[in-house]
Write a protein that holds these residues in place. Structure first.
Motif, PDB file in Angstrom:
ATOM      1  N   UNK A   1      34.572  38.151  42.133  1.00 32.12           N
ATOM      2  CA  UNK A   1      34.748  39.550  42.275  1.00 32.12           C
ATOM      3  C   UNK A   1      33.289  40.034  43.314  1.00 32.12           C
ATOM      4  N   UNK A   2      33.903  40.831  44.186  1.00 31.71           N
ATOM      5  CA  UNK A   2      32.864  41.620  45.105  1.00 31.71           C
ATOM      6  C   UNK A   2      32.616  43.086  44.819  1.00 31.71           C
TER       7      UNK A   2
ATOM      8  N   UNK B   1      41.286  35.574  41.906  1.00 33.88           N
ATOM      9  CA  UNK B   1      41.357  34.511  40.990  1.00 33.88           C
ATOM     10  C   UNK B   1      42.028  33.197  41.489  1.00 33.88           C
ATOM     11  N   UNK B   2      43.090  33.495  42.208  1.00 33.10           N
ATOM     12  CA  UNK B   2      43.953  32.035  42.529  1.00 33.10           C
ATOM     13  C   UNK B   2      42.949  31.186  43.590  1.00 33.10           C
ATOM     14  N   UNK B   3      42.340  32.247  44.616  1.00 33.31           N
ATOM     15  CA  UNK B   3      41.689  31.522  45.468  1.00 33.31           C
ATOM     16  C   UNK B   3      40.245  31.305  45.149  1.00 33.31           C
TER      17      UNK B   3
ATOM     18  N   UNK C   1      30.654  45.179  47.457  1.00 30.16           N
ATOM     19  CA  UNK C   1      29.730  44.690  48.203  1.00 30.16           C
ATOM     20  C   UNK C   1      30.440  43.392  49.003  1.00 30.16           C
ATOM     21  N   UNK C   2      31.806  43.681  49.381  1.00 31.13           N
ATOM     22  CA  UNK C   2      32.488  42.513  49.998  1.00 31.13           C
ATOM     23  C   UNK C   2      33.854  42.848  49.809  1.00 31.13           C
ATOM     24  N   UNK C   3      34.745  41.691  50.304  1.00 34.52           N
ATOM     25  CA  UNK C   3      36.173  42.182  50.257  1.00 34.52           C
ATOM     26  C   UNK C   3      36.858  41.504  49.146  1.00 34.52           C
TER      27      UNK C   3
END
Length: 234
Positions: free
Chosen positions: A183-184, A177-179, A169-171
């Motif tokens: 999760x999507x 994790x670093x950013x 449901x996304x990118x």
């Protein structure tokens, strides 16, 4: 001075309903499908599905028949529960009276090499839900580690996603994790009797698997109609 208290907000992207079907209900579905698979008048559902089921079948199931009455009532009831839970969790009260009716019901009989490309589902109503459950799962899939567990990894040709259902449901990125990007997507290992319900717009796919055995799925789309005082639906 640093604040002594803070609130950490979760901003949801999707809601999933999970239930477990009884052994009796799974048995009823399998009995129905065992007969349907050899019925000379069975109808293929492949014309409306993206499934690349070259070795198995995709069959139309009659949700109006007496044999499937309890299952149909169950999924319609769970779909209404899903709508109510969504409204409560999202803080958006449901406007007007609603009625849930099954739009279509089908089975997917997959064997080694069969798969489903990424896709979504459609319903006749804007508000629609879909569901899936497994009534047969090959042992080599059951033996796989569960996604998210320490044993789960997709490196070194592990095969850990073989035959699994993946929602997106996304990118997604290896740097999520670093950013600090949540999760999507998520992966679910098939289990006999496990039942999932989700909004029909949610994209998903099924990975192929190797080895013997049938991966048997029952899926449905359900319309959520607005009902006027005079009983008309739209």
């Amino acid at each position: 001075m640093e604040p002594q208290h803070f609130t950490f907000h979760t901003l949801p992207a999707v809601f999933m309903l999970e239930a477990q079907l009884s052994e009796d209900m799974v048995g009823t579905l399998n009995d129905y499908l065992d007969k349907l698979m050899v019925d000379q008048e069975r109808k293929s559902h492949a014309g409306t599905l993206v499934g690349q089921i070259a070795h198995g079948q995709q069959l139309t199931m009659d949700h109006h028949c007496e044999e499937l009455k309890d299952f149909n009532w169950t999924i319609q009831g769970l779909a209404m529960d899903y709508v109510k839970q969504f409204c409560a969790a999202s803080g958006n009260p449901l406007q007007g009276k609603r009625e849930v009716l099954t739009d279509e019901l089908w089975s997917v009989h997959s064997y080694a090499g069969d798969y489903n490309p990424i896709h979504d589902h459609g319903t006749k109503t804007i508000m629609g839900v879909s569901c899936t459950t497994w009534t047969k799962v090959p042992q080599q899939i059951l033996d796989l580690p569960t996604a998210g567990s320490p044993e789960y990894s997709l490196y070194n040709s592990s095969g850990n996603a073989d035959g699994c259902l993946a929602f997106s449901y996304g990118r997604n990125s290896l740097l999520d994790v670093e950013r600090l990007a949540p999760p999507q997507s998520f992966v679910i290992k098939p289990e006999v009797g496990k039942f999932l319900m989700f909004p029909s717009w949610l994209t998903h796919m099924v990975y192929p698997f190797e080895g013997d055995g049938e991966r048997r799925t029952v899926a449905a789309n359900l319309n959520v109609w607005k009902v006027e005082d005079d009983g008309t639906r739209h």
